[in-house]
Design an enzyme around this catalytic site. Sequence first.
Site, mmCIF file in Angstrom:
data_model
loop_
_atom_site.group_PDB
_atom_site.id
_atom_site.type_symbol
_atom_site.label_atom_id
_atom_site.label_comp_id
_atom_site.label_asym_id
_atom_site.label_seq_id
_atom_site.Cartn_x
_atom_site.Cartn_y
_atom_site.Cartn_z
ATOM 1 N N THR A 127 0.738 -1.106 -0.367
ATOM 2 C CA THR A 127 0.293 -0.138 -0.257
ATOM 3 C C THR A 127 1.068 1.585 -0.511
ATOM 4 O OG1 THR A 127 -1.934 -1.384 1.610
ATOM 5 C CG2 THR A 127 -2.503 1.360 1.055
ATOM 6 N N LEU A 162 -6.559 -8.103 0.983
ATOM 7 C CA LEU A 162 -6.428 -8.951 1.589
ATOM 8 C C LEU A 162 -6.802 -8.977 3.406
ATOM 9 C CD1 LEU A 162 -4.215 -10.106 3.335
ATOM 10 C CD2 LEU A 162 -3.644 -11.132 1.309
ATOM 11 N N ARG A 163 -7.520 -9.533 3.730
ATOM 12 C CA ARG A 163 -8.264 -8.887 5.520
ATOM 13 C C ARG A 163 -7.051 -10.559 6.302
ATOM 14 N NH1 ARG A 163 -14.356 -11.229 5.142
ATOM 15 N NH2 ARG A 163 -13.372 -12.869 4.419
ATOM 16 N N PHE A 276 -18.849 -4.143 9.322
ATOM 17 C CA PHE A 276 -18.300 -2.946 9.242
ATOM 18 C C PHE A 276 -18.723 -2.290 10.264
ATOM 19 C CE2 PHE A 276 -15.268 -4.845 7.112
ATOM 20 C CZ PHE A 276 -14.298 -4.998 7.273
ATOM 21 N N ALA A 279 -19.730 -2.274 17.082
ATOM 22 C CA ALA A 279 -19.062 -1.842 17.659
ATOM 23 C C ALA A 279 -17.832 -2.782 18.500
ATOM 24 C CB ALA A 279 -20.277 -0.709 18.631
ATOM 25 N N GLY A 280 -17.555 -1.560 19.700
ATOM 26 C CA GLY A 280 -16.059 -2.286 19.902
ATOM 27 C C GLY A 280 -15.161 -1.301 20.699
ATOM 28 N N CYS A 287 -3.144 -1.971 8.833
ATOM 29 C CA CYS A 287 -3.354 -2.174 8.060
ATOM 30 C C CYS A 287 -4.563 0.104 7.746
ATOM 31 C CB CYS A 287 -4.131 -2.159 6.745
ATOM 32 S SG CYS A 287 -3.044 -3.225 6.197
ATOM 33 N N LYS A 290 -2.356 3.147 9.636
ATOM 34 C CA LYS A 290 -1.321 4.049 9.219
ATOM 35 C C LYS A 290 -1.647 4.217 7.686
ATOM 36 C CE LYS A 290 0.963 0.277 6.655
ATOM 37 N NZ LYS A 290 0.727 0.390 5.408
ATOM 38 N N ARG A 354 0.142 -5.545 15.642
ATOM 39 C CA ARG A 354 0.864 -4.075 15.178
ATOM 40 C C ARG A 354 -0.715 -3.221 15.395
ATOM 41 N NH1 ARG A 354 3.586 -5.382 9.712
ATOM 42 N NH2 ARG A 354 1.799 -7.254 9.883
HETATM 43 N N1 LIG Z 1 -1.619 -7.234 6.411
HETATM 44 C C1 LIG Z 1 -2.335 -6.316 5.703
HETATM 45 O O1 LIG Z 1 -3.630 -7.063 6.311
HETATM 46 C C2 LIG Z 1 -2.211 -6.195 4.376
HETATM 47 C C3 LIG Z 1 -3.595 -6.245 3.509
HETATM 48 C C4 LIG Z 1 -2.959 -4.551 2.564
HETATM 49 C C5 LIG Z 1 -2.179 -4.175 2.594
HETATM 50 N N2 LIG Z 1 -1.066 -4.528 3.116
HETATM 51 C C6 LIG Z 1 0.389 -4.081 2.667
HETATM 52 O O2 LIG Z 1 0.625 -5.186 2.330
HETATM 53 C C7 LIG Z 1 2.300 -4.574 2.676
HETATM 54 C C8 LIG Z 1 3.284 -5.427 2.962
HETATM 55 O O3 LIG Z 1 2.422 -6.034 3.796
HETATM 56 P P1 LIG Z 1 3.118 -7.317 5.755
HETATM 57 O O4 LIG Z 1 1.707 -7.373 6.347
HETATM 58 O O5 LIG Z 1 2.354 -8.110 4.637
HETATM 59 O O6 LIG Z 1 3.969 -6.536 5.723
HETATM 60 P P2 LIG Z 1 4.319 -7.729 6.616
HETATM 61 O O7 LIG Z 1 5.734 -6.595 7.826
HETATM 62 O O8 LIG Z 1 4.442 -8.450 7.042
HETATM 63 O O9 LIG Z 1 6.112 -8.129 5.848
HETATM 64 C C9 LIG Z 1 6.819 -7.439 4.787
HETATM 65 C C10 LIG Z 1 7.979 -8.206 4.861
HETATM 66 O O10 LIG Z 1 9.334 -7.934 3.825
HETATM 67 C C11 LIG Z 1 10.116 -8.145 4.093
HETATM 68 N N3 LIG Z 1 11.351 -7.284 3.567
HETATM 69 C C12 LIG Z 1 11.995 -5.879 3.660
HETATM 70 N N4 LIG Z 1 12.472 -4.796 3.147
HETATM 71 C C13 LIG Z 1 12.812 -5.846 2.088
HETATM 72 C C14 LIG Z 1 14.076 -6.058 1.257
HETATM 73 N N5 LIG Z 1 15.011 -4.859 0.354
HETATM 74 N N6 LIG Z 1 13.882 -7.270 0.325
HETATM 75 C C15 LIG Z 1 13.490 -8.345 0.908
HETATM 76 N N7 LIG Z 1 12.238 -7.875 1.883
HETATM 77 C C16 LIG Z 1 12.252 -7.232 1.925
HETATM 78 C C17 LIG Z 1 10.515 -7.638 5.742
HETATM 79 O O11 LIG Z 1 11.409 -8.673 6.316
HETATM 80 C C18 LIG Z 1 8.520 -8.558 5.785
HETATM 81 O O12 LIG Z 1 9.430 -9.818 5.999
HETATM 82 C C19 LIG Z 1 2.012 -2.848 3.071
HETATM 83 O O13 LIG Z 1 2.169 -2.011 1.804
HETATM 84 C C20 LIG Z 1 1.130 -2.924 3.801
HETATM 85 O O14 LIG Z 1 0.289 -2.026 4.133
HETATM 86 C C21 LIG Z 1 -1.256 -5.036 4.268
#
Ligand SMILES: NC(=O)c1ccc[n+]([C@@H]2O[C@H](COP(=O)([O-])OP(=O)(O)OC[C@H]3O[C@@H](n4cnc5c(N)ncnc54)[C@H](O)[C@@H]3O)[C@@H](O)[C@H]2O)c1
Length: 458
Positions: A127, A162-163, A276, A279-280, A287, A290, A354
């Site tokens: 994101t 994804l959720r 969504f 209430a809670g 996500c 931030k 988080r």
């Molecule tokens: N978690 C969710 O539910 C979700 C849903 C939709 C979108 N997103 C977005 O997706 C992105 C990833 O989220 P996440 O929750 O999977 O993050 P995460 O922190 O679980 O995973 C990110 C991974 O990237 C690795 N990383 C960082 N820099 C790197 C590099 N240079 N080379 C290789 N690996 C590297 C880290 O070691 C880490 O394991 C974010 O932008 C988040 O906002 C997350």
Amino acid sequence: MKADEKLNIIIVGTGYVGLTTGLALGYLGHNVTCVDKDTAIVDKLERGISTIYEPGLEELLKDSGKMINFTENMLGRLPAADIIIIAVGTPSKGNGDTDLSFVEAVAREIGAAMDPDSPPVIVNKSTVPIGTARRVETVIKEELERRGAACTFCVASNPEFLREGAALHDTFYPDRIVVGAESVQALNLLRQMYAPILEQTFTPPHAVPRPEGYTLPALVTTSPTSAELIKYTANAFLAMKISFINEFATIAEKVGADITEVAKGIGLDKRIGPGFLKAGVGWGGSCFPKDVRSILFTSSQYNCELQLVQAALEVNRLQRKKVIEKLQQNLKVIRGSTIGLLGLAFKPNTDDIRESPAIDVIRELLDMGARVKVYDPVARDRYRQAYPEQDIVYCESASEAARESDALVLLTDWDEFWHLPWAEIGESMSKKIIIDGRNMLDRDALIKSGFTYSGIGR
Ligand SMILES: NC(=O)c1ccc[n+]([C@@H]2O[C@H](COP(=O)([O-])OP(=O)(O)OC[C@H]3O[C@@H](n4cnc5c(N)ncnc54)[C@H](O)[C@@H]3O)[C@@H](O)[C@H]2O)c1
């Protein structure tokens, strides 16, 4: 390239999004390499051990994990890649802006080693703020220039919806797939990558069955900028919807209504929808907080205030204090009390903590002089690792957290909390007070068992 040909896909970042996406694309038959700079993650995944808790993930890792390459170094694989998906973290900076250093570091690596004669399509799945597709393109070009190389390539935006807790389900059976790309070839390649999902031609994995009545997802094709904004708009809207019902929970309490009844009454209206509206104690996770701060930061740069989104953030901040207020109402004095907390994860079926409401509640209780006992079915170790300085008692079960506590606070609606032997638990507590921060428990049954019950907005 033929429509049914396997694609060589590199996914950089093997966290919640990268691992789920990698396993799913591998299961669908593509040649997938998952890259993570964290060698502990790569090492575990290579041994078939899941690094995150997510329903179905362990089974899929066993089934198709062997077909996926896990590595900390993508250099050798870059020249053969058709698609490189960036799925690294994009955390918040102190001022709400997004820290793009991880994304840019990946872009530099790509530019330094990709084959200019056969450039891959680069995909932003992380994101990222408006303009990041162009920024990634610029960084890659700079690296190419440094090597004395040049080529035309496309950076597409493919936001992820994804959720956590249902990540594999949402990847195999999404509501829609959004692709923002300037080039038709890039769009076609991504259509090919997603074809089995768009057409649902795959046999569902045992652990992730196709839901009854599921209809084919739409492919929404847009400009990269619209795709980037779609992601923030979706998250801001969902966060706002939860804050909206939480705000009405406060008025429901004042007038003597029950917010769960109100939510049902409005959610059946198709224009509103039931999702969504629970209430809670407020929203958290990796996500919403931030992303909401990020779009507020972007809007401030354009001098266009997003007042509704700003208010959603403020309502959420206040909502986390509700639990403390309810404890004060019931216990009068918190200093010296023992409080049992059920749930550390920001929501059920994940070990992700988080920005979990539990963090704020625990911090505040400790500051106020309470003794805090906690239990979570899966997030305990992650929490302990992240907050080693917090002097709290980690329990093996909900019953242990309740024992001799003056009050019990439910913060995460894990299914197992519904099935607890509540009468027995009540007997083991010093005072039978329960604050149901997710409105999940059977209020009438608890009151019958002698509990003083407080929900949110009821
Ligand atoms: N978690 C969710 O539910 C979700 C849903 C939709 C979108 N997103 C977005 O997706 C992105 C990833 O989220 P996440 O929750 O999977 O993050 P995460 O922190 O679980 O995973 C990110 C991974 O990237 C690795 N990383 C960082 N820099 C790197 C590099 N240079 N080379 C290789 N690996 C590297 C880290 O070691 C880490 O394991 C974010 O932008 C988040 O906002 C997350």
